[in-house]
Write a protein that holds these residues in place. Structure first.
Motif, PDB file in Angstrom:
ATOM      1  N   ASP A  59       1.084  -1.148   0.176  1.00 55.03           N
ATOM      2  CA  ASP A  59      -0.332  -0.017   0.162  1.00 55.03           C
ATOM      3  C   ASP A  59       1.064   1.001   0.040  1.00 55.03           C
ATOM      4  N   LEU A  60       0.758   2.611  -0.187  1.00 53.04           N
ATOM      5  CA  LEU A  60       1.271   3.667  -0.812  1.00 53.04           C
ATOM      6  C   LEU A  60       0.475   4.650   0.007  1.00 53.04           C
ATOM      7  N   GLY A  61       1.269   5.852  -0.262  1.00 54.61           N
ATOM      8  CA  GLY A  61       0.512   7.385  -0.062  1.00 54.61           C
ATOM      9  C   GLY A  61      -0.902   7.387  -0.384  1.00 54.61           C
ATOM     10  N   PHE A  62      -1.352   8.089  -0.166  1.00 58.11           N
ATOM     11  CA  PHE A  62      -2.808   8.347  -0.311  1.00 58.11           C
ATOM     12  C   PHE A  62      -3.179   9.323  -1.846  1.00 58.11           C
ATOM     13  N   GLY A  63      -1.958   9.852  -1.775  1.00 56.85           N
ATOM     14  CA  GLY A  63      -1.688  10.747  -3.303  1.00 56.85           C
ATOM     15  C   GLY A  63      -0.916   9.919  -3.945  1.00 56.85           C
ATOM     16  N   ALA A  64      -1.151   8.782  -4.036  1.00 55.57           N
ATOM     17  CA  ALA A  64      -0.190   7.448  -4.486  1.00 55.57           C
ATOM     18  C   ALA A  64       0.565   8.226  -6.081  1.00 55.57           C
ATOM     19  N   LEU A  65       0.059   8.636  -6.792  1.00 56.82           N
ATOM     20  CA  LEU A  65       0.231   9.072  -8.535  1.00 56.82           C
ATOM     21  C   LEU A  65       1.489  10.320  -8.642  1.00 56.82           C
ATOM     22  N   GLY A  66       2.740  10.452  -8.635  1.00 61.71           N
ATOM     23  CA  GLY A  66       3.683  10.980  -8.733  1.00 61.71           C
ATOM     24  C   GLY A  66       4.405  10.709  -8.015  1.00 61.71           C
ATOM     25  N   HIS A  67       5.266  11.374  -8.572  1.00 61.88           N
ATOM     26  CA  HIS A  67       6.434  11.567  -7.346  1.00 61.88           C
ATOM     27  C   HIS A  67       6.325  12.891  -6.468  1.00 61.88           C
ATOM     28  N   LYS A  68       6.796  12.589  -5.142  1.00 63.76           N
ATOM     29  CA  LYS A  68       6.339  13.236  -3.461  1.00 63.76           C
ATOM     30  C   LYS A  68       7.092  14.680  -4.214  1.00 63.76           C
ATOM     31  N   GLN A  69       5.883  15.448  -3.874  1.00 59.06           N
ATOM     32  CA  GLN A  69       7.244  17.324  -4.607  1.00 59.06           C
ATOM     33  C   GLN A  69       6.851  18.025  -2.911  1.00 59.06           C
ATOM     34  N   PHE A  70       6.692  17.515  -1.605  1.00 57.05           N
ATOM     35  CA  PHE A  70       6.675  18.676  -0.885  1.00 57.05           C
ATOM     36  C   PHE A  70       6.033  17.915   0.558  1.00 57.05           C
ATOM     37  N   GLU A  71       5.428  18.334   1.634  1.00 58.92           N
ATOM     38  CA  GLU A  71       5.414  17.936   2.793  1.00 58.92           C
ATOM     39  C   GLU A  71       3.312  17.357   2.851  1.00 58.92           C
ATOM     40  N   GLY A  72       2.560  16.366   3.284  1.00 57.62           N
ATOM     41  CA  GLY A  72       1.365  16.045   3.286  1.00 57.62           C
ATOM     42  C   GLY A  72       0.713  16.544   2.111  1.00 57.62           C
ATOM     43  N   GLY A 133      -7.811   0.809   4.031  1.00 60.25           N
ATOM     44  CA  GLY A 133      -8.109   0.639   2.866  1.00 60.25           C
ATOM     45  C   GLY A 133      -7.057   1.013   1.731  1.00 60.25           C
ATOM     46  N   PRO A 134      -6.860   0.757   0.317  1.00 60.96           N
ATOM     47  CA  PRO A 134      -5.800   0.726  -0.019  1.00 60.96           C
ATOM     48  C   PRO A 134      -5.230   2.374  -0.210  1.00 60.96           C
ATOM     49  N   ASP A 135      -3.576   2.240  -0.212  1.00 58.23           N
ATOM     50  CA  ASP A 135      -3.153   3.558   0.241  1.00 58.23           C
ATOM     51  C   ASP A 135      -3.594   4.125   0.987  1.00 58.23           C
ATOM     52  N   TRP A 136      -3.351   3.890   2.009  1.00 54.63           N
ATOM     53  CA  TRP A 136      -3.978   4.593   3.803  1.00 54.63           C
ATOM     54  C   TRP A 136      -2.782   5.220   4.167  1.00 54.63           C
ATOM     55  N   THR A 137      -1.653   5.215   3.329  1.00 47.63           N
ATOM     56  CA  THR A 137       0.127   5.750   4.524  1.00 47.63           C
ATOM     57  C   THR A 137      -0.306   7.555   3.830  1.00 47.63           C
ATOM     58  N   ALA A 138       0.194   8.467   4.443  1.00 45.98           N
ATOM     59  CA  ALA A 138       0.945   9.333   4.086  1.00 45.98           C
ATOM     60  C   ALA A 138       2.179   9.895   3.181  1.00 45.98           C
ATOM     61  N   GLY A 139       2.471   8.391   2.551  1.00 42.77           N
ATOM     62  CA  GLY A 139       4.383   8.728   1.518  1.00 42.77           C
ATOM     63  C   GLY A 139       4.505   7.424   1.624  1.00 42.77           C
ATOM     64  N   CYS A 140       4.201   6.392   2.487  1.00 41.50           N
ATOM     65  CA  CYS A 140       5.088   6.116   2.661  1.00 41.50           C
ATOM     66  C   CYS A 140       4.954   4.440   1.956  1.00 41.50           C
ATOM     67  N   ILE A 141       5.234   3.201   1.960  1.00 40.71           N
ATOM     68  CA  ILE A 141       4.923   2.225   1.461  1.00 40.71           C
ATOM     69  C   ILE A 141       4.743   1.247   3.208  1.00 40.71           C
TER      70      ILE A 141
END
Length: 165
Positions: A59-72, A133-141
């Motif tokens: 499971d990934l971050g709740f905004g899974a698509l795209g590269h992490k750009q900023f906190e939150g 649910g799926p993709d529930w983290t804040a950006g973690c795996i």
């Protein structure tokens, strides 16, 4: 006399059971040389050279698509990083730290006037119970706890981790 014997037997049983429930295990297989995350497939692959040793669903971050750009932003980073720390007392079932943000991540966040964030980990499930649910983290795996126990034993600090879209 019988009471003392039964009490001793009970204490010995509790010691054996507590040793069996340890979250730390040993790994004696091939050295892990690389970890890959394939975000689109929701897979984590563990390699020795070119050989896949293990594959786990993630499971990934709740905004899974795209590269992490900023906190939150809820995104999981993309790119090459390393496993740079481990936390056996995490709020989640064990965790392996990822070296995000790198200098490029910090530079981009500066250009948009935001913090790049940090504290990105591979970890197990939350220690507090609750359905996720799926993709529930804040950006973690996130992976299952039993799989995290194995991964924690297999992967050493300094191991390369490539995170793909």
């Amino acid at each position: 006399m019988r009471f003392v014997f039964l009490r001793g037997l009970l204490l010995a049983s509790l010691l054996v059971l507590s040793a069996c429930s340890s979250k730390f295990i040993s790994y004696n297989g091939p050295e892990v040389t690389k970890v890959e995350i394939h975000k689109g497939q929701r897979l984590l692959k563990v390699f020795h050279g070119n050989r896949v040793l293990k594959t786990f669903d993630v499971d990934l971050g709740f905004g899974a698509l795209g590269h992490k750009q900023f906190e939150g932003d809820g995104r999981t980073p993309e790119g090459r990083y390393t496993i740079d720390r481990r936390n056996p007392n995490s709020s989640f079932y064990l965790s392996l730290g990822i070296s995000y943000p790198n200098e490029a991540d910090r530079a981009y966040a500066r250009t948009i006037g935001k913090s790049p964030g940090g504290d990105i980990f591979i970890h197990g499930q939350p220690n507090l119970k609750g359905k996720r649910g799926p993709d529930w983290t804040a950006g973690c795996i996130a992976i299952r706890n039993g799989e995290m126990r194995l991964l924690y034993a297999m992967v050493k600090n300094g191991t390369v981790i490539d995170i793909f879209p």
